[in-house]
Design an enzyme around this catalytic site. Structure first.
Site, PDB file in Angstrom:
ATOM      1  N   GLU A  94       0.951  -1.261   0.081  1.00  0.00           N
ATOM      2  CA  GLU A  94       0.120  -0.100  -0.001  1.00  0.00           C
ATOM      3  C   GLU A  94       0.700   1.229  -0.014  1.00  0.00           C
ATOM      4  O   GLU A  94       1.894   1.397   0.857  1.00  0.00           O
ATOM      5  CB  GLU A  94      -0.791  -0.033   1.322  1.00  0.00           C
ATOM      6  CG  GLU A  94      -1.927   0.962   1.204  1.00  0.00           C
ATOM      7  CD  GLU A  94      -3.184   0.920   1.996  1.00  0.00           C
ATOM      8  OE1 GLU A  94      -3.476  -0.396   2.234  1.00  0.00           O
ATOM      9  OE2 GLU A  94      -3.628   1.746   2.327  1.00  0.00           O
ATOM     10  N   ARG A  95       0.529   1.988  -0.925  1.00  0.00           N
ATOM     11  CA  ARG A  95       1.404   3.234  -1.128  1.00  0.00           C
ATOM     12  C   ARG A  95       2.950   3.086  -1.368  1.00  0.00           C
ATOM     13  O   ARG A  95       3.758   3.755  -0.907  1.00  0.00           O
ATOM     14  CB  ARG A  95       1.229   4.321   0.114  1.00  0.00           C
ATOM     15  CG  ARG A  95      -0.066   4.626   0.543  1.00  0.00           C
ATOM     16  CD  ARG A  95      -0.887   5.000  -0.714  1.00  0.00           C
ATOM     17  NE  ARG A  95      -2.536   5.240  -0.355  1.00  0.00           N
ATOM     18  CZ  ARG A  95      -3.295   5.383  -1.029  1.00  0.00           C
ATOM     19  NH1 ARG A  95      -3.061   5.641  -2.404  1.00  0.00           N
ATOM     20  NH2 ARG A  95      -4.548   5.640  -0.715  1.00  0.00           N
ATOM     21  N   ASN A 128      -3.620  -1.567   7.667  1.00  0.00           N
ATOM     22  CA  ASN A 128      -4.712  -2.074   7.105  1.00  0.00           C
ATOM     23  C   ASN A 128      -4.475  -3.541   7.150  1.00  0.00           C
ATOM     24  O   ASN A 128      -4.087  -4.365   6.123  1.00  0.00           O
ATOM     25  CB  ASN A 128      -5.198  -1.666   5.788  1.00  0.00           C
ATOM     26  CG  ASN A 128      -5.440  -0.121   5.798  1.00  0.00           C
ATOM     27  OD1 ASN A 128      -5.761   0.437   6.717  1.00  0.00           O
ATOM     28  ND2 ASN A 128      -5.337   0.364   4.520  1.00  0.00           N
ATOM     29  N   LYS A 185      -4.136  -0.136  13.827  1.00  0.00           N
ATOM     30  CA  LYS A 185      -5.116   0.923  13.369  1.00  0.00           C
ATOM     31  C   LYS A 185      -6.269   0.470  13.621  1.00  0.00           C
ATOM     32  O   LYS A 185      -6.860  -0.564  13.177  1.00  0.00           O
ATOM     33  CB  LYS A 185      -4.698   0.961  11.794  1.00  0.00           C
ATOM     34  CG  LYS A 185      -5.665   1.806  11.165  1.00  0.00           C
ATOM     35  CD  LYS A 185      -5.437   2.002   9.412  1.00  0.00           C
ATOM     36  CE  LYS A 185      -6.215   2.893   8.739  1.00  0.00           C
ATOM     37  NZ  LYS A 185      -5.713   3.144   7.425  1.00  0.00           N
ATOM     38  N   GLU A 236     -10.853   4.586   8.753  1.00  0.00           N
ATOM     39  CA  GLU A 236     -10.776   4.134   7.372  1.00  0.00           C
ATOM     40  C   GLU A 236     -11.322   2.690   7.283  1.00  0.00           C
ATOM     41  O   GLU A 236     -10.710   1.881   6.388  1.00  0.00           O
ATOM     42  CB  GLU A 236      -9.534   4.411   6.700  1.00  0.00           C
ATOM     43  CG  GLU A 236      -9.230   5.645   6.841  1.00  0.00           C
ATOM     44  CD  GLU A 236      -7.824   6.067   5.791  1.00  0.00           C
ATOM     45  OE1 GLU A 236      -7.184   5.125   5.757  1.00  0.00           O
ATOM     46  OE2 GLU A 236      -7.640   7.245   5.220  1.00  0.00           O
ATOM     47  N   ARG A 269      -2.259   3.830  16.872  1.00  0.00           N
ATOM     48  CA  ARG A 269      -2.293   4.816  15.717  1.00  0.00           C
ATOM     49  C   ARG A 269      -3.471   5.732  16.343  1.00  0.00           C
ATOM     50  O   ARG A 269      -4.602   5.337  16.704  1.00  0.00           O
ATOM     51  CB  ARG A 269      -2.515   4.502  14.662  1.00  0.00           C
ATOM     52  CG  ARG A 269      -1.274   3.561  13.959  1.00  0.00           C
ATOM     53  CD  ARG A 269      -1.208   3.330  12.666  1.00  0.00           C
ATOM     54  NE  ARG A 269      -0.715   4.059  11.652  1.00  0.00           N
ATOM     55  CZ  ARG A 269      -1.522   4.506  10.614  1.00  0.00           C
ATOM     56  NH1 ARG A 269      -2.779   3.996  10.152  1.00  0.00           N
ATOM     57  NH2 ARG A 269      -1.106   5.444   9.689  1.00  0.00           N
ATOM     58  N   LYS A 316       0.716  10.763  13.210  1.00  0.00           N
ATOM     59  CA  LYS A 316       1.456  11.242  12.083  1.00  0.00           C
ATOM     60  C   LYS A 316       1.896  12.738  12.403  1.00  0.00           C
ATOM     61  O   LYS A 316       1.374  13.718  13.184  1.00  0.00           O
ATOM     62  CB  LYS A 316       0.555  11.367  10.993  1.00  0.00           C
ATOM     63  CG  LYS A 316      -0.030  10.039  10.515  1.00  0.00           C
ATOM     64  CD  LYS A 316      -0.917   9.960   9.321  1.00  0.00           C
ATOM     65  CE  LYS A 316      -1.142   8.582   8.613  1.00  0.00           C
ATOM     66  NZ  LYS A 316      -1.901   8.582   7.489  1.00  0.00           N
ATOM     67  N   ASP A 340      -2.705  14.217   6.709  1.00  0.00           N
ATOM     68  CA  ASP A 340      -2.145  13.058   6.123  1.00  0.00           C
ATOM     69  C   ASP A 340      -0.889  13.172   5.478  1.00  0.00           C
ATOM     70  O   ASP A 340      -1.183  13.198   4.138  1.00  0.00           O
ATOM     71  CB  ASP A 340      -3.369  12.421   5.291  1.00  0.00           C
ATOM     72  CG  ASP A 340      -2.939  11.148   5.127  1.00  0.00           C
ATOM     73  OD1 ASP A 340      -2.054  10.580   5.632  1.00  0.00           O
ATOM     74  OD2 ASP A 340      -3.857  10.440   4.173  1.00  0.00           O
ATOM     75  N   GLU A 362       3.596   9.107  -0.709  1.00  0.00           N
ATOM     76  CA  GLU A 362       2.387   9.062  -1.212  1.00  0.00           C
ATOM     77  C   GLU A 362       1.843  10.449  -1.827  1.00  0.00           C
ATOM     78  O   GLU A 362       1.036  10.348  -3.129  1.00  0.00           O
ATOM     79  CB  GLU A 362       1.409   8.634  -0.331  1.00  0.00           C
ATOM     80  CG  GLU A 362      -0.230   8.562  -0.506  1.00  0.00           C
ATOM     81  CD  GLU A 362      -0.930   8.176   0.827  1.00  0.00           C
ATOM     82  OE1 GLU A 362      -0.335   7.832   1.670  1.00  0.00           O
ATOM     83  OE2 GLU A 362      -2.162   8.158   0.673  1.00  0.00           O
ATOM     84  N   TRP A 380     -12.735  13.288   2.000  1.00  0.00           N
ATOM     85  CA  TRP A 380     -12.154  12.770   1.038  1.00  0.00           C
ATOM     86  C   TRP A 380     -11.818  13.626  -0.045  1.00  0.00           C
ATOM     87  O   TRP A 380     -11.303  13.369  -1.224  1.00  0.00           O
ATOM     88  CB  TRP A 380     -12.567  11.384   0.551  1.00  0.00           C
ATOM     89  CG  TRP A 380     -12.335  10.159   1.669  1.00  0.00           C
ATOM     90  CD1 TRP A 380     -11.635  10.379   2.687  1.00  0.00           C
ATOM     91  CD2 TRP A 380     -12.828   8.981   1.642  1.00  0.00           C
ATOM     92  NE1 TRP A 380     -11.526   9.299   3.492  1.00  0.00           N
ATOM     93  CE2 TRP A 380     -12.242   8.168   2.773  1.00  0.00           C
ATOM     94  CE3 TRP A 380     -13.667   8.266   0.847  1.00  0.00           C
ATOM     95  CZ2 TRP A 380     -12.695   6.962   2.995  1.00  0.00           C
ATOM     96  CZ3 TRP A 380     -13.779   6.646   0.938  1.00  0.00           C
ATOM     97  CH2 TRP A 380     -13.398   6.311   2.160  1.00  0.00           C
TER      98      TRP A 380
HETATM   99  O1  GCW Z   1      -2.778   8.344   3.854  1.00  0.00           O
HETATM  100  C1  GCW Z   1      -3.792   7.450   4.017  1.00  0.00           C
HETATM  101  C2  GCW Z   1      -3.380   6.360   3.039  1.00  0.00           C
HETATM  102  C3  GCW Z   1      -3.989   4.986   3.335  1.00  0.00           C
HETATM  103  C4  GCW Z   1      -3.221   4.546   4.619  1.00  0.00           C
HETATM  104  C5  GCW Z   1      -3.950   5.607   5.821  1.00  0.00           C
HETATM  105  C6  GCW Z   1      -3.163   5.394   7.134  1.00  0.00           C
HETATM  106  C7  GCW Z   1      -2.774   2.528   5.252  1.00  0.00           C
HETATM  107  O2  GCW Z   1      -4.117   7.090   1.803  1.00  0.00           O
HETATM  108  O3  GCW Z   1      -3.445   4.200   2.374  1.00  0.00           O
HETATM  109  O4  GCW Z   1      -3.617   3.240   4.983  1.00  0.00           O
HETATM  110  O5  GCW Z   1      -3.511   6.905   5.363  1.00  0.00           O
HETATM  111  O6  GCW Z   1      -2.215   5.776   7.638  1.00  0.00           O
HETATM  112  O7  GCW Z   1      -3.823   4.473   7.934  1.00  0.00           O
END
Ligand code: GCW
Length: 722
Positions: free
Chosen positions: A189-190, A232, A309, A313, A346, A382, A387, A415, A565
């Site tokens: 992912e990313r 995820n 997590k 999401e 998280r 973060k 994000d 990303e 979003w």
């Molecule tokens: O920035 C978003 C990303 C998701 C990511 C999420 C996260 C792993 O687009 O792809 O999922 O953050 O940090 O949980």
């Protein structure tokens, strides 16, 4: 006969040519551990005179990998086969061993230094004993010795003098960890540098030698943990079939001081445990996690713990059962506590049911719980409140939970920063975040002090980075993005380091010790972070990326079901102006900062212009500090970004003589992509915002190459990293 030998000669000539070419080929696999022969003859002589042999004490696997690294390093750097033998009396010798194993004839001179080192810190010190010089590398632990070995190799790779060497260095942070967002099917992912390194299908029996090189690279910069799986999460990683594979990786990484961690899917008790609930207060659920954890520790006794997590999401979490983050995190913390494990929980949460500004939600949800989390929990936050944008003000949670350890989460993968095609030197971004002043305990309460625990005397500290590593031959897709892995590790070790010093360290080891290369390239790397902000998100614009894949601009997107979003939610462009009012007259997100910071951001005149549109909805005609109107200033900034990429290209083209052909060419091709995409960003964004500003582009800004409709019609169903 003569003809024949001519033929042979020309064949030989071709062969020699090919060989000399391939011996210069460098695909970047060796990262910053190039160990090229020292070119400066005098320095080489001095190094070889100071290190005529190596003696080691201790027989752990860590000491044996340290010896292997020295053999590999010195063989390369000295240009001959260097073998360690322990019979070196009467020579100038390098001595390695932990405090407990080191001969007292050496350690008696180092009492004072040894009392100063912390955690896996180390000492490198030259002593004069019986007419010989002895360079001692020692530490409290064998891993500390290994770190010292890598440090000495770095000094030599960087052409530093080692005469009278005297270094004491300890990490300022406990948990220095990579987060892999790697899925079990090897997609990442990313991730933009190929597929996952973890070959789950062939593990545990097939051990790719790359796992060892991964561990070496991490140890060389002090990274001591790795979360193997995506946040995820997939519960299958916790089944015996996969745990056997995880154990195999943990066994490879252990000698390098690299602990393995896993992501825990909160609903695992249902999905793989056959329970009907995952309620964290349910006794069966509690027992299930305890048993599962004990099972993991049985085969991986130094397992690090879980990263979670939850309720974000679409990931399951305690709120699915009317419980809260404290209930969920504490339950898992109890399961790992008997084994010395930790839980990284998280704070990246936001909800479609919460109509408040997304930037406020994590703080609102977590800060009230300060003091309620168990001691072995770190809340992973973060760097900014939205994000991983090209630029975000520091997250207001930093400093706001004095009783709870908060760990930093940076993204090393790009990303929102041009994937692995754009040269962006991220330690500059990390440094900006670490240096930000939270004012929580008065002036000077920097984020770095929150993270290293010194501001509120934290018992456990951590820094996490979402990796940019994949199975591309050069690991990170782009040679220069190796510097982001390197720099992340160095700043996790010490958040107070300077990004320019880190850049220089990296350039010297990775490319060249020639000042004519180092100085301009260092400048380019440092500048590259601002350059990308200019051509993507100047003046505090944010989250205007195209939907889902986040590749390229999409400021026009406004039709997604969840309001937060949509890029239009973030820039709020209208005929008056652009930007998100987060001041007290708007969403009041500024109130989540200490009063001094809130006051600064509440006033448009004291808000740093780099964050302007993050905090204010600003008129197109607002006068900027440079006397330009916002519209003109913004357009010129986009252009500046593009121009700076052009400068990067010319600079790189002038550096060919210092770089091996393969890496030179690959970087050159990447810069050309970056240039194309910088123009795409400039044109698409300016055409879009122009609909609202209704003003012409100022002089000096190039005319767009396509119409807005053309930009809007671009589709990238197979963009990587989803
Ligand atoms: O920035 C978003 C990303 C998701 C990511 C999420 C996260 C792993 O687009 O792809 O999922 O953050 O940090 O949980």
């Amino acid at each position: 006969m003569i003809l024949f030998s001519k033929k042979v000669f020309s064949l030989l000539y071709i062969l020699i040519f090919i060989l000399s070419f391939t011996s210069h080929a460098n695909d970047g696999y060796n990262l910053w551990l190039q160990y090229k022969k020292v070119e400066n003859k005098q320095l080489l002589k001095n190094y070889m005179a100071s290190i005529q042999g190596v003696e080691s004490s201790g027989d752990s696997k860590t000491i044996s990998v340290a010896k292997q690294e020295l053999e590999k390093g010195f063989s390369g750097l000295f240009g001959n086969v260097f073998q360690i033998d322990d019979n070196n009396s009467g020579k100038n010798t390098l001595i390695i061993g932990s405090e407990a194993n080191l001969d007292v004839k050496y350690s008696k001179y180092l009492k004072n230094e040894l009392s100063k080192i912390e955690r896996d810190g180390f000492i490198i010190k030259q002593l004069k004993i019986e007419g010989n010089t002895k360079i001692i590398i020692t530490a409290k632990t064998d891993v500390g010795v290994l770190y010292g070995v890598f440090r000495l190799l770095r000094e030599i790779q960087s052409y530093k003098s080692i005469e009278n060497i005297n270094i004491i260095d300890s990490p300022k942070v406990d948990v220095r960890i990579l987060n892999h967002w790697d899925n079990l099917d090897r997609t990442v992912e990313r991730g933009y540098a190929g597929f996952s390194l973890w070959d789950w299908h062939r593990l545990p029996d097939y051990i790719d030698s790359r796992y060892v090189d991964y561990a070496r690279a991490n140890a060389s910069i002090g990274i001591n943990g790795t979360v193997l799986t995506n946040v995820n999460a997939n519960a299958l990683i916790l089944t015996p079939h996969y745990l056997e594979k995880v154990k195999a990786l943990a066994d490879v990484f252990r000698p390098y001081g690299l602990k393995v961690y896993l992501t825990a899917r909160f609903s695992a008790p249902i999905e793989i445990g056959g329970l009907e609930t995952a309620d964290p207060l349910n006794t069966e659920v509690i027992q299930w996690w305890k048993d599962k954890t004990a099972e993991i520790y049985k085969s991986i006794p130094d397992f690090g713990g879980y990263l979670v997590k939850a309720n974000s999401e679409g990931q399951p979490g305690p709120q699915n059962y009317e419980r809260n983050h404290v209930d969920g995190a504490n339950m898992l913390a109890d399961a790992v506590a008997p084994f010395g494990g930790i839980v990284m929980w998280r704070a990246f949460v936001y909800s479609e049911h919460d109509p408040t500004d997304r930037a406020k939600q994590a703080y609102s949800e977590f800060v009230p719980y300060d003091g309620q989390f168990k001691d072995n929990i770190l809340i992973q936050v973060k760097n900014g409140a939205i994000d991983f944008q090209p630029r975000e003000p520091f997250h207001p949670m930093f400093g706001a939970m004095p009783k709870t350890p908060l760990m930093m989460e940076f993204q090393i993968t790009q990303e929102y920063l041009g994937f692995s095609t754009h040269l962006v030197y991220l330690p500059k971004l990390y440094e900006e975040v670490f240096e930000a002043d939270t004012y929580r305990e008065g002036k000077g309460s920097t984020v770095a002090k929150v993270i290293d625990g010194s501001l509120h005397n934290k018992k456990i500290t951590g820094v996490a980075g979402v990796t940019n590593i994949g199975n591309d031959r050069n690991w990170t897709g782009h040679h220069f993005l190796q510097a982001n892995w390197y720099g992340f590790g160095r700043l996790a070790w010490n958040p107070h380091l300077k990004s320019k010093d880190i850049a220089e360290e990296w350039i010297r080891q990775t490319f060249s010790n020639d000042e004519n290369f180092i100085n301009p390239i260092k400048k380019m790397m440092i500048q590259s972070r601002e350059t990308v902000v200019k051509y993507m998100n100047p003046y505090g614009l944010h989250h205007i990326f195209d939907t889902g894949h986040h590749y390229g601009p999409g400021p026009w997107v406004g039709n997604l079901p969840r309001p937060e979003w949509n890029p239009t939610y973030y820039h709020k462009a209208d005929e008056f102006g652009v930007g998100f009012n987060r001041t007290k007259t708007g969403s009041n997100a500024t109130a989540q900062y200490a009063p001094e910071v809130a006051k600064m951001y509440d006033d448009i005149l004291t808000t740093p212009e780099k964050d302007l549109l993050w905090f204010h909805h600003v008129s197109w005609n607002h006068k900027l500090k440079n006397e330009q109107t916002l519209w003109n200033g913004m357009a010129l900034k986009y252009q500046e970004g593009v121009d700076e990429v052009e400068d990067m290209i010319s600079l790189w083209n002038s550096m060919e003589q210092y770089v091996d052909p393969q890496r030179f060419k690959e970087v050159k091709m990447m810069l050309n992509i970056q240039y194309k995409e910088a123009k795409w960003w400039r044109d698409a964004c300016l055409l879009y915002f122009q609909q609202f500003s209704k003003q012409d582009l100022p002089n000096g800004v190039e005319k767009p190459s396509k119409t807005l409709e053309e930009f809007q019609s671009l589709r990238f169903p197979f963009a990587p990293g989803r």
